[in-house]
Write a protein that holds these residues in place. Structure first.
Motif, PDB file in Angstrom:
ATOM      1  N   GLY A  61      52.141  31.394  44.838  1.00 36.11           N
ATOM      2  CA  GLY A  61      50.892  31.333  44.085  1.00 36.11           C
ATOM      3  C   GLY A  61      50.580  29.998  43.457  1.00 36.11           C
ATOM      4  N   SER A  62      51.524  29.071  43.476  1.00 40.34           N
ATOM      5  CA  SER A  62      51.312  27.809  42.755  1.00 40.34           C
ATOM      6  C   SER A  62      50.238  26.932  43.401  1.00 40.34           C
ATOM      7  CB  SER A  62      52.627  27.033  42.664  1.00 40.34           C
ATOM      8  OG  SER A  62      53.129  26.723  43.955  1.00 40.34           O
ATOM      9  N   SER A  63      50.082  27.016  44.712  1.00 41.15           N
ATOM     10  CA  SER A  63      49.129  26.133  45.392  1.00 41.15           C
ATOM     11  C   SER A  63      47.685  26.446  45.026  1.00 41.15           C
ATOM     12  CB  SER A  63      49.314  26.228  46.909  1.00 41.15           C
ATOM     13  OG  SER A  63      49.037  27.543  47.362  1.00 41.15           O
ATOM     14  N   THR A  64      47.429  27.647  44.532  1.00 44.28           N
ATOM     15  CA  THR A  64      46.057  28.023  44.166  1.00 44.28           C
ATOM     16  C   THR A  64      45.889  28.187  42.660  1.00 44.28           C
ATOM     17  OG1 THR A  64      46.603  30.368  44.509  1.00 44.28           O
ATOM     18  CG2 THR A  64      45.621  29.175  46.368  1.00 44.28           C
ATOM     19  N   ALA A  65      46.924  27.892  41.896  1.00 41.07           N
ATOM     20  CA  ALA A  65      46.892  28.159  40.451  1.00 41.07           C
ATOM     21  C   ALA A  65      45.735  27.460  39.753  1.00 41.07           C
ATOM     22  CB  ALA A  65      48.215  27.741  39.822  1.00 41.07           C
ATOM     23  N   ARG A  66      45.371  26.255  40.225  1.00 42.24           N
ATOM     24  CA  ARG A  66      44.318  25.491  39.544  1.00 42.24           C
ATOM     25  C   ARG A  66      42.968  26.186  39.594  1.00 42.24           C
ATOM     26  NH1 ARG A  66      45.033  23.630  44.584  1.00 42.24           N
ATOM     27  NH2 ARG A  66      43.218  23.009  45.860  1.00 42.24           N
ATOM     28  N   HIS A  67      42.795  27.102  40.545  1.00 44.13           N
ATOM     29  CA  HIS A  67      41.505  27.773  40.687  1.00 44.13           C
ATOM     30  C   HIS A  67      41.326  28.943  39.715  1.00 44.13           C
ATOM     31  CE1 HIS A  67      40.485  25.482  44.232  1.00 44.13           C
ATOM     32  NE2 HIS A  67      41.589  25.857  44.852  1.00 44.13           N
ATOM     33  N   PHE A  68      42.396  29.344  39.039  1.00 47.76           N
ATOM     34  CA  PHE A  68      42.331  30.488  38.130  1.00 47.76           C
ATOM     35  C   PHE A  68      42.507  29.979  36.703  1.00 47.76           C
ATOM     36  CE2 PHE A  68      43.845  32.074  42.221  1.00 47.76           C
ATOM     37  CZ  PHE A  68      42.941  33.101  42.451  1.00 47.76           C
ATOM     38  N   THR A  69      41.424  29.994  35.955  1.00 48.23           N
ATOM     39  CA  THR A  69      41.464  29.456  34.594  1.00 48.23           C
ATOM     40  C   THR A  69      41.651  30.543  33.549  1.00 48.23           C
ATOM     41  OG1 THR A  69      39.034  29.504  34.522  1.00 48.23           O
ATOM     42  CG2 THR A  69      40.086  27.444  35.200  1.00 48.23           C
ATOM     43  N   GLY A  70      41.593  31.801  33.963  1.00 46.28           N
ATOM     44  CA  GLY A  70      41.910  32.905  33.079  1.00 46.28           C
ATOM     45  C   GLY A  70      43.343  33.344  33.285  1.00 46.28           C
ATOM     46  N   PRO A  71      43.769  34.396  32.600  1.00 48.64           N
ATOM     47  CA  PRO A  71      45.130  34.910  32.818  1.00 48.64           C
ATOM     48  C   PRO A  71      45.299  35.385  34.258  1.00 48.64           C
ATOM     49  CG  PRO A  71      43.829  36.428  31.484  1.00 48.64           C
ATOM     50  CD  PRO A  71      43.033  35.173  31.599  1.00 48.64           C
ATOM     51  N   ARG A  72      46.415  34.993  34.860  1.00 55.87           N
ATOM     52  CA  ARG A  72      46.631  35.321  36.269  1.00 55.87           C
ATOM     53  C   ARG A  72      48.107  35.627  36.515  1.00 55.87           C
ATOM     54  NH1 ARG A  72      48.069  31.419  40.986  1.00 55.87           N
ATOM     55  NH2 ARG A  72      47.632  32.667  42.822  1.00 55.87           N
ATOM     56  N   VAL A  73      48.347  36.681  37.270  1.00 59.43           N
ATOM     57  CA  VAL A  73      49.691  37.080  37.676  1.00 59.43           C
ATOM     58  C   VAL A  73      49.714  37.104  39.197  1.00 59.43           C
ATOM     59  CG1 VAL A  73      51.393  38.947  37.673  1.00 59.43           C
ATOM     60  CG2 VAL A  73      50.053  38.455  35.598  1.00 59.43           C
ATOM     61  N   HIS A  74      50.767  36.550  39.785  1.00 64.60           N
ATOM     62  CA  HIS A  74      50.901  36.552  41.247  1.00 64.60           C
ATOM     63  C   HIS A  74      52.121  37.362  41.658  1.00 64.60           C
ATOM     64  CE1 HIS A  74      50.453  35.159  45.366  1.00 64.60           C
ATOM     65  NE2 HIS A  74      51.744  34.899  45.384  1.00 64.60           N
ATOM     66  N   ARG A  75      51.976  38.158  42.731  1.00 66.66           N
ATOM     67  CA  ARG A  75      53.068  39.004  43.209  1.00 66.66           C
ATOM     68  C   ARG A  75      53.182  38.918  44.723  1.00 66.66           C
ATOM     69  NH1 ARG A  75      51.132  44.406  39.810  1.00 66.66           N
ATOM     70  NH2 ARG A  75      51.722  43.613  37.747  1.00 66.66           N
ATOM     71  N   GLN A  76      54.396  38.986  45.209  1.00 68.79           N
ATOM     72  CA  GLN A  76      54.645  39.197  46.630  1.00 68.79           C
ATOM     73  C   GLN A  76      55.029  40.664  46.829  1.00 68.79           C
ATOM     74  OE1 GLN A  76      57.337  36.515  48.572  1.00 68.79           O
ATOM     75  NE2 GLN A  76      56.359  34.682  47.757  1.00 68.79           N
ATOM     76  N   ILE A  77      54.452  41.270  47.878  1.00 65.66           N
ATOM     77  CA  ILE A  77      54.680  42.685  48.137  1.00 65.66           C
ATOM     78  C   ILE A  77      55.526  42.823  49.400  1.00 65.66           C
ATOM     79  CG2 ILE A  77      53.621  44.934  48.473  1.00 65.66           C
ATOM     80  CD1 ILE A  77      53.036  43.568  45.741  1.00 65.66           C
ATOM     81  N   ALA A  78      56.749  43.290  49.244  1.00 64.35           N
ATOM     82  CA  ALA A  78      57.680  43.402  50.369  1.00 64.35           C
ATOM     83  C   ALA A  78      57.146  44.373  51.421  1.00 64.35           C
ATOM     84  CB  ALA A  78      59.037  43.885  49.863  1.00 64.35           C
ATOM     85  N   GLY A  79      57.282  43.972  52.687  1.00 64.19           N
ATOM     86  CA  GLY A  79      56.925  44.832  53.796  1.00 64.19           C
ATOM     87  C   GLY A  79      55.448  44.926  54.094  1.00 64.19           C
ATOM     88  N   ALA A  80      54.613  44.306  53.280  1.00 68.64           N
ATOM     89  CA  ALA A  80      53.163  44.412  53.469  1.00 68.64           C
ATOM     90  C   ALA A  80      52.652  43.306  54.367  1.00 68.64           C
ATOM     91  CB  ALA A  80      52.452  44.354  52.125  1.00 68.64           C
ATOM     92  N   GLY A  81      51.722  43.650  55.240  1.00 67.06           N
ATOM     93  CA  GLY A  81      51.005  42.683  56.032  1.00 67.06           C
ATOM     94  C   GLY A  81      49.660  42.369  55.412  1.00 67.06           C
ATOM     95  N   HIS A  82      48.707  41.998  56.245  1.00 68.49           N
ATOM     96  CA  HIS A  82      47.417  41.512  55.760  1.00 68.49           C
ATOM     97  C   HIS A  82      46.544  42.632  55.204  1.00 68.49           C
ATOM     98  CE1 HIS A  82      44.463  38.390  55.373  1.00 68.49           C
ATOM     99  NE2 HIS A  82      43.575  39.059  56.076  1.00 68.49           N
ATOM    100  N   ASN A  83      46.655  43.820  55.761  1.00 64.31           N
ATOM    101  CA  ASN A  83      45.861  44.964  55.292  1.00 64.31           C
ATOM    102  C   ASN A  83      46.635  45.658  54.173  1.00 64.31           C
ATOM    103  OD1 ASN A  83      44.090  47.101  55.029  1.00 64.31           O
ATOM    104  ND2 ASN A  83      44.584  48.027  56.990  1.00 64.31           N
ATOM    105  N   LEU A  84      46.847  44.933  53.102  1.00 61.79           N
ATOM    106  CA  LEU A  84      47.793  45.344  52.078  1.00 61.79           C
ATOM    107  C   LEU A  84      47.480  46.698  51.436  1.00 61.79           C
ATOM    108  CD1 LEU A  84      49.540  42.876  49.681  1.00 61.79           C
ATOM    109  CD2 LEU A  84      48.937  45.158  48.913  1.00 61.79           C
ATOM    110  N   PRO A  85      46.231  47.006  51.108  1.00 61.26           N
ATOM    111  CA  PRO A  85      46.002  48.302  50.457  1.00 61.26           C
ATOM    112  C   PRO A  85      46.326  49.504  51.331  1.00 61.26           C
ATOM    113  CG  PRO A  85      43.933  47.181  50.903  1.00 61.26           C
ATOM    114  CD  PRO A  85      45.015  46.188  51.140  1.00 61.26           C
ATOM    115  N   GLN A  86      46.143  49.379  52.633  1.00 64.62           N
ATOM    116  CA  GLN A  86      46.459  50.489  53.519  1.00 64.62           C
ATOM    117  C   GLN A  86      47.955  50.576  53.796  1.00 64.62           C
ATOM    118  OE1 GLN A  86      43.744  50.743  56.770  1.00 64.62           O
ATOM    119  NE2 GLN A  86      44.555  52.670  57.547  1.00 64.62           N
TER     120      GLN A  86
END
Length: 313
Positions: free
Chosen positions: A262-287
């Protein structure tokens, strides 16, 4: 909840441009959250997420994006644009049509980009953002810059769609195109032929091909934007910051978009931001990982409450 392809399960609302078909669940007086799907996917990506959020007292709205499913344009003269400004404008127009002043927005792929654009350009309307693959506003000025060959190979369809052969191929066999993209995007997702066939019903929309082709040609600088979105697109070209509370997610098994810290995009978020990696998930993460996605929506609401200004009235 399980048969959203049934028109009886869908509601419709009109904006200035679209008749938007959407699914709704959860309490009418709950916090509204829009769940926005990507390409080549549809609202079934949220089949398991929606009831989880309804139980958390969210009013859940899951719309078909422009060019998908039963969502239709109101006028034959309206540009069939798939550019990011159009997608973001659709989010705000939907909120207006539903008479919702503020909402949480969450999405991936096209839907994530729409959510990013809305949060950046209309932050007063967005309570919080959940975005797969972090900051998704396109820097079209850098579209000609090459990336690693391994990653370029996964974006074959970007370049295929620049050609008339690609347009014809998508029009003739959108389900076949989707199958290849799904396999590459989510190599660990055991989707079934029925899963794909159900989603592919959304690709029979008469404007599907035009909207998709314009989206990819525009993002690579090979097609102009539609005039009604020129001012918004110019603002997005400045890569505006997102000031609202945000949780970003990366699928650790995404075959096309490698997970980051998440560090490469951190500058674009000026509010509170949390970044997570989701094990086993591909691009269609919600499904693929519905509980992780629903948890992120729940947690971004908590993040907003944690950082809400004190009422000193």
């Amino acid at each position: 909840m399980t048969n959203r392809s049934d028109p009886a399960e869908l509601r419709h609302v009109r904006t200035d441009v679209l008749d938007i078909a959407y699914y709704e669940t959860g309490p009418a007086d709950g916090d509204t959250v829009l769940l926005l799907h990507g390409f080549p996917y549809d609202i079934h990506a949220y089949d398991a997420v929606a009831p989880l959020l309804a139980r958390q007292r969210f009013r859940v709205i899951v719309p078909y994006l422009r060019g998908h499913g039963p969502t239709t344009f109101l006028s034959a003269s309206q540009p069939r644009s798939g550019q990011q400004a159009a997608l973001g404008a659709d989010v705000i127009a939907l909120l207006d049509a539903l008479d919702v002043e503020q909402a949480y927005v969450a999405g991936y792929d096209w839907g994530g980009r729409a959510a990013n654009a809305a949060a950046a350009l209309w932050p007063e309307r967005v309570l919080g953002l959940v975005s797969v693959n972090s900051y998704l506003i396109q820097d079209i000025s850098a579209a000609a810059d090459p990336i690693a060959a391994e990653l370029e190979a996964g974006f074959w369809y970007f370049y295929y769609f620049l050609t008339e052969r690609g347009r014809a191929g998508l029009a003739a066999d959108p389900q076949g195109v989707a199958r290849v993209i799904w396999k590459r995007n989510s190599p660990e997702w055991p989707f079934t032929p029925d899963d794909l066939a159900r989603t592919a019903q959304a690709f029979t929309n008469p404007d599907f091909t035009d909207v998709v082709i314009h989206s990819y040609r525009h993002r690579l600088g090979f097609a102009p934007g539609a005039e009604p979105y020129a001012e918004l697109e110019a603002r997005l070209a400045e890569l505006p910051a997102i000031p609202v509370p945000t949780i970003t997610l990366d699928g650790a098994a995404d075959g096309n978009f490698p997970a980051t810290d998440g560090s490469s995009t951190a500058r674009h978020f000026t509010g509170p931001r949390v970044h997570r990696q989701i094990a086993g998930a591909g691009h269609n993460l919600p499904q693929e990982r519905p509980h992780a996605f629903a948890e992120a929506v729940r947690d971004v609401r908590a993040l907003r409450r944690e950082h809400a200004p004190l009422d000193t009235g």
